[in-house]
Design a protein around this motif. Structure first.
Motif, mmCIF file in Angstrom:
data_model
loop_
_atom_site.group_PDB
_atom_site.id
_atom_site.type_symbol
_atom_site.label_atom_id
_atom_site.label_comp_id
_atom_site.label_asym_id
_atom_site.label_seq_id
_atom_site.Cartn_x
_atom_site.Cartn_y
_atom_site.Cartn_z
ATOM 1 N N LEU A 92 -30.520 102.193 27.537
ATOM 2 C CA LEU A 92 -30.763 103.562 27.078
ATOM 3 C C LEU A 92 -32.250 103.870 27.190
ATOM 4 O O LEU A 92 -33.086 103.128 26.670
ATOM 5 N N LYS A 93 -32.580 104.988 27.855
ATOM 6 C CA LYS A 93 -33.978 105.366 28.054
ATOM 7 C C LYS A 93 -34.175 106.860 27.805
ATOM 8 O O LYS A 93 -33.303 107.673 28.102
ATOM 9 N N ASN A 94 -35.340 107.183 27.275
ATOM 10 C CA ASN A 94 -35.827 108.561 27.211
ATOM 11 C C ASN A 94 -34.895 109.459 26.393
ATOM 12 O O ASN A 94 -34.148 110.285 26.924
ATOM 13 N N VAL A 95 -34.961 109.276 25.081
ATOM 14 C CA VAL A 95 -34.146 110.052 24.147
ATOM 15 C C VAL A 95 -35.076 110.847 23.236
ATOM 16 O O VAL A 95 -36.033 110.301 22.677
ATOM 17 N N LEU A 96 -34.786 112.130 23.083
ATOM 18 C CA LEU A 96 -35.525 112.987 22.159
ATOM 19 C C LEU A 96 -34.564 113.532 21.116
ATOM 20 O O LEU A 96 -33.581 114.203 21.452
ATOM 21 N N LEU A 97 -34.850 113.226 19.846
ATOM 22 C CA LEU A 97 -34.129 113.812 18.719
ATOM 23 C C LEU A 97 -35.105 114.744 18.012
ATOM 24 O O LEU A 97 -36.010 114.295 17.306
ATOM 25 N N LYS A 98 -34.916 116.036 18.198
ATOM 26 C CA LYS A 98 -35.888 117.020 17.723
ATOM 27 C C LYS A 98 -35.216 118.027 16.794
ATOM 28 O O LYS A 98 -34.126 118.526 17.085
ATOM 29 N N ASP A 99 -35.881 118.313 15.685
ATOM 30 C CA ASP A 99 -35.378 119.303 14.729
ATOM 31 C C ASP A 99 -33.939 118.977 14.325
ATOM 32 O O ASP A 99 -33.015 119.782 14.485
ATOM 33 N N ILE A 100 -33.771 117.776 13.804
ATOM 34 C CA ILE A 100 -32.479 117.324 13.289
ATOM 35 C C ILE A 100 -32.522 117.488 11.769
ATOM 36 O O ILE A 100 -33.387 116.909 11.101
ATOM 37 N N TYR A 101 -31.601 118.263 11.228
ATOM 38 C CA TYR A 101 -31.605 118.559 9.798
ATOM 39 C C TYR A 101 -30.311 118.050 9.172
ATOM 40 O O TYR A 101 -29.224 118.548 9.482
ATOM 41 N N TYR A 102 -30.450 117.057 8.296
ATOM 42 C CA TYR A 102 -29.290 116.552 7.558
ATOM 43 C C TYR A 102 -29.439 116.960 6.097
ATOM 44 O O TYR A 102 -30.460 116.677 5.461
#
Length: 620
Positions: free
Chosen positions: A556-566
């Motif tokens: 797994l390469k190059n993952v962006l988790l942006k503006d995640i609201y839990y």
């Protein structure tokens, strides 16, 4: 923008859900319009279904909704997704609130009464105003009224099945038809059965089973087919040759209606179907004009390259030609399932309902014995738009091995084990938007069945009663990379794992397997409501470990988790887990991840476990 409400329909031949009474009106309008409340099945993998409520309609601008709960007093209520920030007004057993939507992004929400997640839930599933309606009496339209026979292929000059309001039942089965060009007397037929092949499902699983079938004939195109031989109790394998009473026919057809065995009860495959002139060895099909449910039958393969065409053939209605369209008018309820294989430019659209409740549901029995709702396989330029799909027994909308795919404004609710939402494995250039999906399994699914790239998912509302909202990975097909996925502006109403609550948790699950690479994945602006059972759920899990022994790890390469609201707490830790240097995770950026309104600064306050070989993790 003008306030408009459209596509309200009050059926008289369907039993309503009596728990709710619902009305709608344009803002500042004095007159209410009643909405029909449908019963929809929801449930969990280890329990039978229960009925919940659903209304559907189109609108734009500003409207007001009024809900009466007819069962008991309302002690509390909640409207999800909470990101809509809807403020309701309660008076005794009535709740009113306002909604607004533009012409592109639809509002799809759930009202939960008295902290109930099933029977006291009302699904309010709106769509934008329907602009793309076919001209009903145009020359290319084949109109189907309730009770009409539904042809396996359209008359010359027609390209659209138009289902009017009312209830329709699709005929099912793989089929092959010969036009002998003139009337002959026949007294014998021959069938060459083909093994069932399920490539991509279990490394080329293949088996032979006796096929159930009927042979039909007629003299003229206008006549209805009549049965010449009933082979639904057939026990023979391979070649079948049968004598029949001499009869005059021009058209002969075989319909395959499943198989006899403990597995694959709705699977079929055939290579040849011949008929013979009376008292002769002359094969009349040599010069015949032949049609079939799939191109693979016409070319003598029996099954396509993927084998998907035969998997659930007996209960599926096949769209057999390029450029076919299916329009479900508002008020139509079409019972059955649609399929195509190696057919291009297929579109299923409208505001009607595809009702799969009468397809065979085997509770907790092998998935290959059950039928999905819409399986359009190995095609280009495929589109599903605007319809509502209810309770398919198996993977619901499957668009595998395809190219240039669009799924828009679709509502899907299902209760069965393995009734995943939308599959698009080994497909490229895929757009999924403005959909509502609630099932008790995985919802948006992309497996390593082949190369897949350029996937966009946006503005969807997702509720997984037992599974992942997003599941990307799994599968053991080699050289099947997944890359360039963008998911944004989506809401997750709930998620929980089933069976193994640790292994199978993760509202967002990235799980490369089979020695395959997954790269360039973006999740941007994802709102996740508090979990009903947080101990069985987690926000995200990224892992390269193989799911089952010998399936193979992934990369797994190059993952962006942006503006995640839990907006909850008490959930399992999120996970970022690489196996080793060979099967590692590389370059994961977590940007503005918030738990209950507090921005995460590190793995500790983010409830994130990092283990194994993970290179280049940043949290901002």
């Amino acid at each position: 923008m003008k306030n408009r409400i459209d596509n309200i329909y009050m059926p008289i031949d369907i039993e309503p859900n009596k728990n709710f009474s619902v009305k709608v009106r344009s803002e500042n309008d004095q007159q209410w319009q009643e909405l029909f409340v449908y019963n929809v099945r929801v449930g969990h993998q280890q329990t039978p279904y229960v009925n919940s409520g659903m209304v559907k309609f189109d609108f734009e601008g500003a409207i007001e909704i009024s809900i009466d709960y007819n069962v008991s007093d309302i002690a509390s209520y909640e409207i999800r997704p909470t990101s809509y920030h809807i403020s309701g007004k309660q008076e005794e057993r009535n709740i009113k609130f306002k909604l607004h939507q533009d012409g592109e992004n639809s509002k799809k929400l759930v009202v939960r009464i008295n902290d109930n997640w099933e029977t006291a839930c009302l699904h309010i599933l709106s769509n934008p105003i329907e602009e793309e309606k076919p001209v009903k009496y145009a020359e290319n339209i084949h109109i189907i009224k309730a009770g009409d026979e539904i042809p396996f292929y359209l008359p010359k000059g027609k390209d659209t099945y138009y289902f009017e309001e009312g209830i329709h039942v699709l005929p099912g089965g793989l089929w092959m038809e010969h036009d002998l060009k003139r009337v002959y007397t026949i007294d014998r037929f021959l069938i060459e059965q083909s093994p069932i092949v399920l490539l991509g499902y279990a490394d080329g699983l293949s088996c032979e089973m006796p096929q159930k079938y009927i042979v039909e004939g007629k003299e003229t195109e206008e006549e209805h087919y009549k049965i010449l031989f009933d082979g639904r109790d057939n026990l023979a394998l391979g070649m079948i040759e049968e004598k029949i009473a001499s009869i005059n026919v021009r058209y002969v057809r075989i319909r395959l209606l499943g198989s006899i065995g403990e597995r694959f009860r709705y699977s079929n495959a055939i290579k040849q179907f011949r008929v013979y002139k009376e008292n002769s060895h002359e094969d009349l099909t040599v010069q015949a004009e032949t049609r079939a449910a799939t191109p693979s039958i016409l070319n003598g393969k029996g099954v396509s390259e993927t084998g998907y065409s035969n998997w659930h053939a007996a209960e599926s209605f096949f769209l057999c030609q390029d450029h076919y369209k299916v329009y479900l008018a508002n008020g139509s309820v079409v019972k059955g399932a649609f399929a195509s294989d190696e057919v291009n430019h297929i579109k299923i659209y409208g505001r009607g309902i595809l009702d799969c409740t009468e397809l065979k549901h085997f509770f907790r029995v092998g998935s290959e014995d059950r039928t999905g709702a819409i399986w359009l396989i190995s095609g280009k330029n495929l589109e599903v738009e605007g319809i509502t799909v209810l309770d398919p027994p198996m993977w619901s909308i499957v668009l595998n091995n395809g190219e240039n795919i669009k799924v828009r404004n679709v509502n899907l609710i299902a209760s069965a084990l393995n009734a995943d939402g939308i599959h698009f494995s080994s497909s490229s250039n895929v757009e999924i938007e403005n959909c509502f999906i609630r099932t008790c399994d995985d919802l948006i699914v992309l497996y390593h069945y082949g190369k897949a790239q350029n996937i966009t998912v946006k503005n969807c509302v997702l509720w997984s009663d037992d599974g992942h909202a997003f599941l990307f990975g799994l599968g053991s097909v080699k050289d099947a990379p997944i890359k360039n996925i963008k998911v944004y502006q989506c809401d997750i109403i709930d998620h929980r794992a089933a069976w193994d609550f640790i292994k199978y948790s993760g509202a967002i699950k990235l799980w490369p397997n089979g020695g395959n690479l997954m790269e360039d994945v973006v999740f941007d602006t994802i709102n996740i409501d508090s979990f009903q059972m947080p101990e069985k759920a987690s926000v995200f899990k990224l892992t390269t470990h193989e799911r089952l022994e010998n399936e193979g790890h992934g990369i797994l390469k190059n993952v962006l988790l942006k503006d995640i609201y839990y907006w909850g707490s008490g959930e399992q830790n999120a996970l970022i887990q690489g196996v080793n240097e060979a099967f590692h995770i590389e370059n994961v950026k977590i940007q503005n991840y918030c738990r209950n309104g507090v921005r995460v600064k590190d793995t500790n306050d983010g409830h994130i476990t990092v283990s194994g070989c993970v290179n280049g993790l940043t949290i901002e």
